[in-house]
Every structure is written in structure tokens, then in C-alpha cells.
Design a protein around this motif. Structure first.
Motif, PDB file in Angstrom:
ATOM      1  N   GLU A 231      50.190  26.965  87.355  1.00  0.00           N
ATOM      2  CA  GLU A 231      49.879  27.561  88.662  1.00  0.00           C
ATOM      3  C   GLU A 231      51.162  27.972  89.386  1.00  0.00           C
ATOM      4  OE1 GLU A 231      45.815  25.278  90.066  1.00  0.00           O
ATOM      5  OE2 GLU A 231      47.690  24.154  90.045  1.00  0.00           O
ATOM      6  N   THR A 232      52.196  27.143  89.258  1.00  0.00           N
ATOM      7  CA  THR A 232      53.463  27.432  89.920  1.00  0.00           C
ATOM      8  C   THR A 232      54.143  28.642  89.307  1.00  0.00           C
ATOM      9  OG1 THR A 232      53.744  25.096  90.494  1.00  0.00           O
ATOM     10  CG2 THR A 232      55.711  26.479  90.570  1.00  0.00           C
ATOM     11  N   LEU A 233      54.047  28.793  87.991  1.00  0.00           N
ATOM     12  CA  LEU A 233      54.615  29.971  87.344  1.00  0.00           C
ATOM     13  C   LEU A 233      53.926  31.248  87.829  1.00  0.00           C
ATOM     14  CD1 LEU A 233      55.069  28.660  83.683  1.00  0.00           C
ATOM     15  CD2 LEU A 233      56.855  29.056  85.400  1.00  0.00           C
ATOM     16  N   GLU A 234      52.606  31.174  88.010  1.00  0.00           N
ATOM     17  CA  GLU A 234      51.888  32.331  88.539  1.00  0.00           C
ATOM     18  C   GLU A 234      52.335  32.635  89.973  1.00  0.00           C
ATOM     19  OE1 GLU A 234      49.755  34.406  87.039  1.00  0.00           O
ATOM     20  OE2 GLU A 234      50.210  33.339  85.182  1.00  0.00           O
ATOM     21  N   LYS A 235      52.540  31.582  90.760  1.00  0.00           N
ATOM     22  CA  LYS A 235      53.008  31.765  92.136  1.00  0.00           C
ATOM     23  C   LYS A 235      54.418  32.359  92.141  1.00  0.00           C
ATOM     24  CE  LYS A 235      51.520  30.962  95.617  1.00  0.00           C
ATOM     25  NZ  LYS A 235      50.913  31.809  96.676  1.00  0.00           N
ATOM     26  N   GLU A 236      55.276  31.914  91.230  1.00  0.00           N
ATOM     27  CA  GLU A 236      56.621  32.479  91.146  1.00  0.00           C
ATOM     28  C   GLU A 236      56.570  33.978  90.833  1.00  0.00           C
ATOM     29  OE1 GLU A 236      59.433  28.693  89.832  1.00  0.00           O
ATOM     30  OE2 GLU A 236      58.904  30.224  88.356  1.00  0.00           O
ATOM     31  N   ASP A 237      55.676  34.344  89.946  1.00  0.00           N
ATOM     32  CA  ASP A 237      55.514  35.762  89.601  1.00  0.00           C
ATOM     33  C   ASP A 237      55.109  36.564  90.835  1.00  0.00           C
ATOM     34  OD1 ASP A 237      55.131  38.111  87.903  1.00  0.00           O
ATOM     35  OD2 ASP A 237      52.985  37.733  88.146  1.00  0.00           O
ATOM     36  N   GLU A 238      54.142  36.038  91.576  1.00  0.00           N
ATOM     37  CA  GLU A 238      53.666  36.710  92.788  1.00  0.00           C
ATOM     38  C   GLU A 238      54.780  36.848  93.820  1.00  0.00           C
ATOM     39  OE1 GLU A 238      51.252  35.226  96.687  1.00  0.00           O
ATOM     40  OE2 GLU A 238      50.488  34.546  94.743  1.00  0.00           O
ATOM     41  N   LEU A 239      55.511  35.754  94.032  1.00  0.00           N
ATOM     42  CA  LEU A 239      56.546  35.764  95.057  1.00  0.00           C
ATOM     43  C   LEU A 239      57.754  36.600  94.646  1.00  0.00           C
ATOM     44  CD1 LEU A 239      56.403  32.018  96.135  1.00  0.00           C
ATOM     45  CD2 LEU A 239      55.539  33.985  97.405  1.00  0.00           C
ATOM     46  N   GLN A 240      58.077  36.584  93.350  1.00  0.00           N
ATOM     47  CA  GLN A 240      59.212  37.382  92.897  1.00  0.00           C
ATOM     48  C   GLN A 240      58.923  38.879  93.045  1.00  0.00           C
ATOM     49  OE1 GLN A 240      62.263  36.984  92.869  1.00  0.00           O
ATOM     50  NE2 GLN A 240      62.777  35.987  90.911  1.00  0.00           N
ATOM     51  N   ALA A 241      57.659  39.248  92.822  1.00  0.00           N
ATOM     52  CA  ALA A 241      57.268  40.645  93.015  1.00  0.00           C
ATOM     53  C   ALA A 241      57.456  41.041  94.470  1.00  0.00           C
ATOM     54  CB  ALA A 241      55.823  40.848  92.580  1.00  0.00           C
ATOM     55  N   ARG A 242      57.116  40.125  95.364  1.00  0.00           N
ATOM     56  CA  ARG A 242      57.277  40.400  96.790  1.00  0.00           C
ATOM     57  C   ARG A 242      58.760  40.530  97.157  1.00  0.00           C
ATOM     58  NH1 ARG A 242      55.406  35.703 100.630  1.00  0.00           N
ATOM     59  NH2 ARG A 242      53.489  35.994  99.401  1.00  0.00           N
ATOM     60  N   ALA A 243      59.567  39.587  96.688  1.00  0.00           N
ATOM     61  CA  ALA A 243      61.000  39.636  96.989  1.00  0.00           C
ATOM     62  C   ALA A 243      61.658  40.864  96.360  1.00  0.00           C
ATOM     63  CB  ALA A 243      61.684  38.361  96.503  1.00  0.00           C
ATOM     64  N   GLY A 244      61.222  41.185  95.132  1.00  0.00           N
ATOM     65  CA  GLY A 244      61.804  42.327  94.440  1.00  0.00           C
ATOM     66  C   GLY A 244      61.489  43.653  95.091  1.00  0.00           C
ATOM     67  N   ALA A 245      60.417  43.699  95.875  1.00  0.00           N
ATOM     68  CA  ALA A 245      60.033  44.933  96.569  1.00  0.00           C
ATOM     69  C   ALA A 245      60.706  45.064  97.934  1.00  0.00           C
ATOM     70  CB  ALA A 245      58.520  44.977  96.737  1.00  0.00           C
ATOM     71  N   SER A 246      61.505  44.071  98.320  1.00  0.00           N
ATOM     72  CA  SER A 246      62.133  44.099  99.635  1.00  0.00           C
ATOM     73  C   SER A 246      63.347  45.016  99.662  1.00  0.00           C
ATOM     74  CB  SER A 246      62.564  42.683 100.050  1.00  0.00           C
ATOM     75  OG  SER A 246      63.649  42.232  99.245  1.00  0.00           O
ATOM     76  N   GLU A 247      63.637  45.518 100.848  1.00  0.00           N
ATOM     77  CA  GLU A 247      64.837  46.338 101.023  1.00  0.00           C
ATOM     78  C   GLU A 247      66.093  45.524 100.752  1.00  0.00           C
ATOM     79  OE1 GLU A 247      65.048  48.958 104.487  1.00  0.00           O
ATOM     80  OE2 GLU A 247      62.946  48.458 104.893  1.00  0.00           O
ATOM     81  N   ASP A 248      66.051  44.259 101.109  1.00  0.00           N
ATOM     82  CA  ASP A 248      67.224  43.415 100.921  1.00  0.00           C
ATOM     83  C   ASP A 248      67.586  43.230  99.448  1.00  0.00           C
ATOM     84  OD1 ASP A 248      67.802  43.040 103.569  1.00  0.00           O
ATOM     85  OD2 ASP A 248      66.707  41.157 103.757  1.00  0.00           O
ATOM     86  N   HIS A 249      66.591  43.245  98.574  1.00  0.00           N
ATOM     87  CA  HIS A 249      66.886  43.125  97.138  1.00  0.00           C
ATOM     88  C   HIS A 249      67.693  44.329  96.656  1.00  0.00           C
ATOM     89  CE1 HIS A 249      66.599  42.368  92.895  1.00  0.00           C
ATOM     90  NE2 HIS A 249      65.863  43.450  92.693  1.00  0.00           N
ATOM     91  N   VAL A 250      67.295  45.516  97.077  1.00  0.00           N
ATOM     92  CA  VAL A 250      68.024  46.729  96.706  1.00  0.00           C
ATOM     93  C   VAL A 250      69.442  46.677  97.268  1.00  0.00           C
ATOM     94  CG1 VAL A 250      68.104  49.237  96.919  1.00  0.00           C
ATOM     95  CG2 VAL A 250      65.911  48.079  96.576  1.00  0.00           C
ATOM     96  N   ILE A 251      69.562  46.249  98.508  1.00  0.00           N
ATOM     97  CA  ILE A 251      70.879  46.142  99.146  1.00  0.00           C
ATOM     98  C   ILE A 251      71.767  45.167  98.380  1.00  0.00           C
ATOM     99  CG2 ILE A 251      72.055  45.249 101.208  1.00  0.00           C
ATOM    100  CD1 ILE A 251      69.687  46.402 102.846  1.00  0.00           C
ATOM    101  N   ALA A 252      71.184  44.029  97.978  1.00  0.00           N
ATOM    102  CA  ALA A 252      71.952  43.008  97.270  1.00  0.00           C
ATOM    103  C   ALA A 252      72.441  43.508  95.917  1.00  0.00           C
ATOM    104  CB  ALA A 252      71.106  41.753  97.094  1.00  0.00           C
ATOM    105  N   VAL A 253      71.577  44.185  95.187  1.00  0.00           N
ATOM    106  CA  VAL A 253      71.950  44.690  93.866  1.00  0.00           C
ATOM    107  C   VAL A 253      73.033  45.763  93.987  1.00  0.00           C
ATOM    108  CG1 VAL A 253      71.138  45.926  91.834  1.00  0.00           C
ATOM    109  CG2 VAL A 253      69.737  44.109  92.828  1.00  0.00           C
ATOM    110  N   GLN A 254      72.853  46.651  94.939  1.00  0.00           N
ATOM    111  CA  GLN A 254      73.849  47.698  95.139  1.00  0.00           C
ATOM    112  C   GLN A 254      75.204  47.105  95.542  1.00  0.00           C
ATOM    113  OE1 GLN A 254      71.905  50.224  98.036  1.00  0.00           O
ATOM    114  NE2 GLN A 254      71.058  51.576  96.440  1.00  0.00           N
TER     115      GLN A 254
END
Length: 267
Positions: A231-254
Motif C-alpha cells: 500500500e505504501t509503494l502505491e502511495k509513493e507512486d501517487e505522491l511522486q507523480a504529484r511532486a514530479g508535476a510541480s514547478e519546483d521539480h523542473v526548477i530543481a532539475v534545471q
């Protein structure tokens, strides 16, 4: 807000200050209402990216319920045949705990002195606790023939383990700042004179960080403590998708690619 709780927002940081130093920041009704309202306001405000919970004075963070007021309310209940006094858990403490633990942003507690009863509980609601070397902790509840509230039956076992939590709850005693650090109650131990500055430094760094990722981290840890690995792995997948779609993720990678320091927007 009442004068017993100060509330200020600056550069994405909401600072909530318990302000009854003459009463060791004990929680009378006015203070409980004001803290509840401040915690809920900070948690709901998208402009707030971190919360700092602190207290005025140098003797106490918060000694919990104001027993002088409490005993008067109990007497009034007895005379009227009602039980209004004990609804404070439902009306005040529970909303405070839910607001702080559920806030989609980091919460830092700066513990300047004694944290007892509900005061200890509120400190445990924070994601990160910076503690003065002169501070002390006490569960206190059993000493006045009460059970735990302010979320302590949930937070304390998660911080120090159920066995140690049972010891401190059944046999209340004063825990020094050093012991609190060794138990994991304090994340950082600092000289009392440096507490406010260090706490603000940490809280402002978090307020300038990737807020969506911090919110996801809080949710992931809370979820993982009460769910299976799958269940936690599924939650991690859900939350990582949310974080990965954030503007801050793009800013951090750049910023990483360009070898620059990222300037997060909190979204």
C-alpha cells in the motif's frame, strides 16, 4: 487572534507564538481558541510555506492545560450537572493537532522551556523540533488522573517507540533536553540563547524550499506508519507523480544541470 497567541506571516513563514509567559504559557480557553484559529489559518494559507511554533519567555514552551481555570470549570460543571469542561479535547486540542500534523507544509517547533501535557503534545505535532538546552518535557497526564490528549497517544509512540512511550505516560517524570535529544524527541539541541535564531533559520530555509515535495514527504511518512509495504509503494507512486508535476521539480532539475542554487516557488 487574542493577545495570548501572536500570529505573523513573513516571506512565506507563519510564526505562531504562545504569549502567556506569566502563566508559563498554560492553555486557558482563550489561548486554546486562538492557537486553534492560528494553526488552522496557517495550514490553509497557500502563501504560508512553513510554520514556526514557539513561545514567549524563557521558562516554558507550554505547561498544558491551565489547571487554575480548569478546576473552576469543573466546579461549575458539577453545580450545573453538565460536562462541558471535557469537551475541550474535541473543540480545541483535536483541531490544533489536526491542523499542525496535517498541514501541507513543514512545521518547526522551537521549545524554549518546559513542555508538559498538551504542551509536549503540541511540540510532538511538529515535523522538526529545535530544543533549548534548558528545556524539559513531561507527559504529566497521569499525575492529574487523566489520559493522554493533544495527539500524544499517536505521536509519542511513533517518535520514541511504544515501550518508552508507555514508560513516560504511566510514570510521568521530567525529561531533560539532553535525554529528549537521545530519545529522538529533539531533532536539534542548541544553547537557549541561540534557540530563536536557529529556529527561524531552519524554518525560513524550509519556507524557501520545495513545498509540494515537503507536503508529499509528510503524507508519505504518516501513511507508511499505518499501512502495508504494498500500500505504501502505491502511495509513493501517487505522491511522486504529484511532486514530479510541480514547478519546483523542473526548477530543481534545471538548477542541478546548470550547477546553480534553485529558487523554489512553492508550487
Amino acid at each position: 487572534m487574542a493577545d495570548t497567541v501572536l500570529y505573523e506571516v513573513s516571506d512565506g513563514l507563519a510564526t505562531i507564538t504562545l504569549n502567556r509567559p506569566e502563566a508559563m504559557n498554560a492553555m486557558n480557553t482563550e489561548t486554546k481558541v486562538a492557537l486553534r484559529d492560528a494553526a488552522q489559518a496557517a495550514a490553509a494559507d497557500d502563501g504560508v510555506r512553513a510554520i514556526l511554533l514557539t513561545a514567549a519567555g524563557d521558562r516554558a514552551f507550554c505547561v498544558g492545560q491551565d489547571l487554575k481555570e480548569h478546576i473552576g470549570l469543573l466546579a461549575a460543571d458539577k453545580e450545573s450537572g453538565s460536562r462541558h469542561t471535557m469537551t475541550t479535547v474535541r473543540d480545541h486540542y483535536n483541531p490544533i493537532v489536526r491542523a499542525l500534523t496535517g498541514a501541507p507544509k513543514p512545521v518547526v517547533a522551537a521549545v524554549n522551556g518546559v513542555a508538559a501535557g498538551a504542551g509536549f503534545g503540541f511540540a510532538l505535532c511538529a515535523d522538526y523540533r529545535i530544543v533549548a538546552d534548558t528545556a524539559a518535557f513531561n507527559t504529566s497526564f497521569a499525575r492529574v488522573a487523566l489520559t493522554a490528549d493533544s495527539g500524544m497517544s499517536w505521536t509519542l509512540p511513533r517518535v520514541i517507540g511504544p515501550g518508552r512511550a508507555a514508560d513516560l505516560l504511566l510514570f510521568p517524570r521530567s525529561i531533560t533536553a539532553q535525554e529528549a535529544y537521545e530519545l529522538g524527541i529533539a531533532n536539534r539541541l542548541v544553547p537557549a540563547s541561540e534557540l530563536r535564531g536557529e529556529a527561524e533559520k531552519v524554518a525560513r530555509a524550509l519556507a524557501a524550499g520545495p513545498t509540494v515535495a515537503y507536503a508529499a514527504l509528510k503524507e508519505a511518512v504518516a501513511y507508511g506508519l499505518t499501512h502495508s509495504l504494498d500500500e505504501t509503494l502505491e502511495k509513493e507512486d501517487e505522491l511522486q507523480a504529484r511532486a514530479g508535476a510541480s514547478e519546483d521539480h523542473v526548477i530543481a532539475v534545471q538548477a542541478f544541470v546548470n550547477k546553480e542554487k534553485p529558487k523554489y516557488l512553492g508550487r
